[in-house]
Design a protein around this motif. Structure first.
Motif, short mmCIF file in Angstrom:
data_model
loop_
_atom_site.label_atom_id
_atom_site.label_comp_id
_atom_site.label_asym_id
_atom_site.label_seq_id
_atom_site.Cartn_x
_atom_site.Cartn_y
_atom_site.Cartn_z
N GLU A 8 0.82 -1.21 0.00
CA GLU A 8 0.00 0.00 0.00
C GLU A 8 0.86 1.26 0.00
OE1 GLU A 8 -3.54 2.31 2.50
OE2 GLU A 8 -2.66 0.45 3.30
N VAL A 9 0.54 2.16 -0.90
CA VAL A 9 1.16 3.49 -0.99
C VAL A 9 0.02 4.49 -1.14
CG1 VAL A 9 2.57 5.01 -2.44
CG2 VAL A 9 3.34 2.67 -1.99
N ASP A 10 0.14 5.63 -0.49
CA ASP A 10 -0.87 6.67 -0.62
C ASP A 10 -0.66 7.39 -1.96
OD1 ASP A 10 -2.51 8.89 -0.52
OD2 ASP A 10 -2.04 9.38 1.56
N ASN A 11 -1.37 6.94 -3.00
CA ASN A 11 -1.14 7.50 -4.34
C ASN A 11 -1.47 8.98 -4.42
OD1 ASN A 11 -0.28 5.06 -5.26
ND2 ASN A 11 -2.07 4.62 -6.54
N SER A 61 1.14 14.06 -5.60
CA SER A 61 0.63 15.41 -5.31
C SER A 61 1.43 16.50 -6.01
CB SER A 61 0.62 15.65 -3.80
OG SER A 61 1.94 15.58 -3.27
N ASP A 62 2.71 16.30 -6.19
CA ASP A 62 3.52 17.36 -6.81
C ASP A 62 3.52 17.27 -8.32
OD1 ASP A 62 5.49 19.54 -6.67
OD2 ASP A 62 6.89 18.05 -7.45
N VAL A 63 3.39 16.08 -8.88
CA VAL A 63 3.54 15.91 -10.32
C VAL A 63 2.24 16.10 -11.08
CG1 VAL A 63 3.15 13.41 -10.42
CG2 VAL A 63 4.70 14.46 -12.06
N ALA A 64 1.10 15.90 -10.45
CA ALA A 64 -0.18 15.84 -11.16
C ALA A 64 -0.99 17.12 -11.01
CB ALA A 64 -0.99 14.65 -10.66
N VAL A 65 -1.63 17.55 -12.10
CA VAL A 65 -2.59 18.66 -12.03
C VAL A 65 -3.94 18.16 -11.52
CG1 VAL A 65 -1.47 19.97 -13.87
CG2 VAL A 65 -3.29 18.35 -14.46
N PHE A 66 -4.14 16.83 -11.57
CA PHE A 66 -5.37 16.23 -11.06
C PHE A 66 -5.02 14.84 -10.54
CE2 PHE A 66 -8.98 13.40 -11.42
CZ PHE A 66 -10.04 14.14 -10.92
N GLY A 88 -1.02 18.73 -18.54
CA GLY A 88 -0.26 18.12 -17.47
C GLY A 88 -0.66 16.68 -17.24
N VAL A 89 -0.28 16.17 -16.09
CA VAL A 89 -0.49 14.78 -15.72
C VAL A 89 -1.74 14.67 -14.85
CG1 VAL A 89 0.45 12.85 -14.39
CG2 VAL A 89 1.95 14.20 -15.88
N ALA A 90 -2.59 13.71 -15.18
CA ALA A 90 -3.72 13.36 -14.33
C ALA A 90 -3.55 11.91 -13.88
CB ALA A 90 -5.04 13.54 -15.06
N VAL A 91 -3.80 11.64 -12.62
CA VAL A 91 -3.65 10.29 -12.07
C VAL A 91 -4.99 9.84 -11.52
CG1 VAL A 91 -2.47 8.83 -10.40
CG2 VAL A 91 -1.23 10.71 -11.49
N LEU A 92 -5.48 8.73 -12.04
CA LEU A 92 -6.70 8.12 -11.54
C LEU A 92 -6.33 6.79 -10.88
CD1 LEU A 92 -9.80 8.22 -11.31
CD2 LEU A 92 -9.89 6.96 -13.48
#
Length: 587
Positions: free
Chosen positions: A114-117, A122-127, A153-157
């Motif tokens: 488990e990692v808190d994605n 938080s720094d790399v993604a605009v969303f 930018g980068v969005a992470v889902l």
């Protein structure tokens, strides 16, 4: 029948026109990769490292102007995406990363892997968002894509492992409605900038990537202002070639004296679509006008007299209507001596560089004298390698380059003429980007020539993804500048007066490694064999690795070498010689 979470996500990617998804399979991604397996027109490209997957997605996005997509599974798989995603973020290109997560019921329990994605990205993604219910789709996916494309930018889902196969309650097609705006500054700001440019006697343009879509307008402006055009590295694509009579190459550490003097000799600088970050290379005491789509970029690097926030093409068109017509004006035609001086110096520099790039250079008198000092083992000069590749590569080739000396030689000897494209980690400055970015580029068009300028340090860092090229039969041509060094670090140390330390690489025969992986490998050790070896590599179908032993002591002199740099280099060389003698017991 309602669709699953995985099916909704994959169908939406297909509808967006995404053609490849890059990643490493496993765990939480299994429902998604199974949906990809059964979707026509959408290919899963299984990589050996998630960092390579993110670099490949970033390259596709930069080349296509659309969304690139990569995936990383739970914990370490998502962590491995970070470096490639930072490259996308710094390059301001839209990438969607789908990250796996532990089962929803285990979140916050310090579960295995488990990692808190949301914190991780938080720094790399605009969303960034974690899916906690199937009913959040497709809205959450729509928000991720709109943010990635709209904010460049980068969005992470993040998708927990127990949600991928769950059905969505209220199913509907995803709707994205993406129409990028074209902005231009207010008339008063344009008028103010035009007044400054009209009053200027010697204008120099510094042109960046943001101006590439406005080539004709920028050329017309350069002509109207009789201005030499200094290019950032990313602006090589779109502004180089014989059809641009204003360009004088790059400035900065990879630049040339003509570009440096064009900036220094000007009284007014006009920055178009660039946030060129190296403050020490901006001359002091100049009037500066800057055009950029981002208000936060205005004046960030150098004090600005007039800042215009807007699309480069629209802004330049407005400027052209406000500038005085000096041909028929009361002041007479604009003096073109500043432009002519810069262009003459640029051509003189290019002539000198062409002599260095001749594979027979070291056979002449001057070459023999020089090589006795800096190339005692008759290694191939990297200038010659880059020049031959430039001459033999297609006019629509896609080039990628590793950060470091490989980029220096590409910058100076490869011209982005015709329909050539250029991708590199030019904002983040990561190692190991050239090969995975070439992988992504080649997936877009398997018939287009893709050439990767690889440093030996960069290539070996992600060497495993050579197998991805082989598995997917991607005909990338890997040109390895094998100087057995971390060359840029070596140069940095020596310019500071430090002896070389920690930069020597104990390399294998990269051509033999490629052969062991099922990829044709060509090793070049003799300058006389260089051209025929490059021809052979380009004429061979499928991926090829060209391992060229280049001179580790080649010096890339910056555009404005300082006395301190020269003295530091001399001191470093003395220290290296003394240390070498001491190591082998001769002194």
């Amino acid at each position: 029948m309602a669709r699953t979470v995985a099916r909704v996500i994959v169908d939406a990617l297909s509808e967006l026109g995404v053609r490849q998804v890059f990643g490493v399979v496993g765990d939480a991604l299994n429902p998604l990769t199974d949906a990809l397996r059964t979707t026509d027109g959408l290919e899963w490209v299984g990589c050996r490292h998630e960092e390579a997957a993110a670099f490949a997605a970033s390259a596709q996005s930069q080349l296509s102007g659309t969304l690139g997509v990569c995936m990383g599974t739970v914990g370490p798989g998502s962590v491995h995406l970070l470096n490639g995603l930072y490259d996308a973020a710094k390059s301001r290109t839209p990438v969607l990363a789908v990250a796996g997560q532990v089962p929803l019921s285990e979140l916050g329990s310090d579960y295995f892997q488990e990692v808190d994605n949301d914190a991780l990205f938080s720094d790399v993604a605009v969303f960034r968002a974690t899916l906690t219910s199937p009913d959040q789709l497709p809205q959450l996916l729509e928000a991720a894509v709109r943010n990635a494309i709209g904010r460049k930018g980068v969005a992470v889902l993040t998708v927990p492992g127990d949600l991928g196969e769950r059905e969505v309650g209220t199913d509907r097609p995803a709707r994205f409605s993406l129409n990028p705006p074209v902005t231009r500054p207010e008339e008063s700001a344009v008028s103010r900038a035009a007044e400054l440019l009209d009053r200027a006697e010697r204008v120099t343009l510094l042109v960046g990537r943001g101006a590439r879509r406005a080539r004709e307008e920028v050329l017309a402006l350069a002509d109207r202002l009789a201005a030499p055009m200094v290019l950032t590295l990313k602006a090589k694509e779109g502004f180089e070639g014989d059809t641009n009579p204003f360009q004088v190459g790059q400035t900065g550490l990879i630049g040339n004296p003509a570009a440096a003097s064009a900036l220094e000799d000007a009284d007014t600088l006009l920055l178009l679509g660039t946030d060129f970050p190296y403050r020490e290379w901006y001359p002091e005491g100049k009037t500066v006008v800057q055009v950029d789509t981002e208000a936060a970029h205005i004046g960030r690097r150098v004090p600005v007299e007039a800042g215009l926030v807007g699309d480069t093409g629209a802004t330049v068109r407005a400027l052209l209507t406000h500038l005085a017509d000096r041909v028929d004006g009361a002041d007479g035609p604009r003096d073109r001596s500043h432009l002519e001086k810069a262009r003459k110096r640029f051509e003189q520099w290019r002539t000198g560089q062409a002599r260095l790039a001749d594979p027979a250079h070291d056979k002449g008198l001057i070459g023999r004298l020089r090589s006795s000092l800096d190339n005692r083992f008759d290694d191939i000069r990297p200038e010659a390698l880059a020049s031959v590749v430039d001459r033999l590569a297609a006019d629509d080739a896609v080039f990628t380059s590793d950060t470091g000396m490989a980029t220096v030689w590409l910058s100076r000897f490869v011209e982005m003429r015709g329909e050539r494209r250029l991708i590199g980690s030019y904002n983040l400055g990561s190692m190991a980007n050239a090969m995975p970015q070439a992988l992504g580029a080649q997936c877009l068009d398997r018939d287009r020539q893709v050439v990767a300028f690889c440093g030996d340090g960069g290539l070996s860092m992600l060497l495993g993804d050579l197998m991805t090229l082989k598995t997917h039969r991607l005909p990338v041509k890997l040109v390895v500048f094998d100087n057995r060094r971390l060359g840029m670090v070596k140069l940095e140390q020596e310019q500071a007066g430090l002896p070389e330390f920690g930069t020597v690489l104990d390399n294998p025969d990269f051509a033999a490694v490629a052969e062991a992986m099922g990829i044709p490998g060509i090793r070049v050790t003799d300058p006389a064999d260089l051209e025929k070896s490059v021809r052979r590599a380009f004429g061979t179908s499928g991926p090829v690795l060209l391992d060229v032993l280049t001179n580790p002591d080649e010096v890339a002199v910056p555009a404005k070498p300082t006395v301190e740099q020269g003295w530091g280099f001399a001191v470093a060389k003395v220290k290296e010689i003394v240390r070498s003698h001491g190591d082998d017991g001769t002194a």
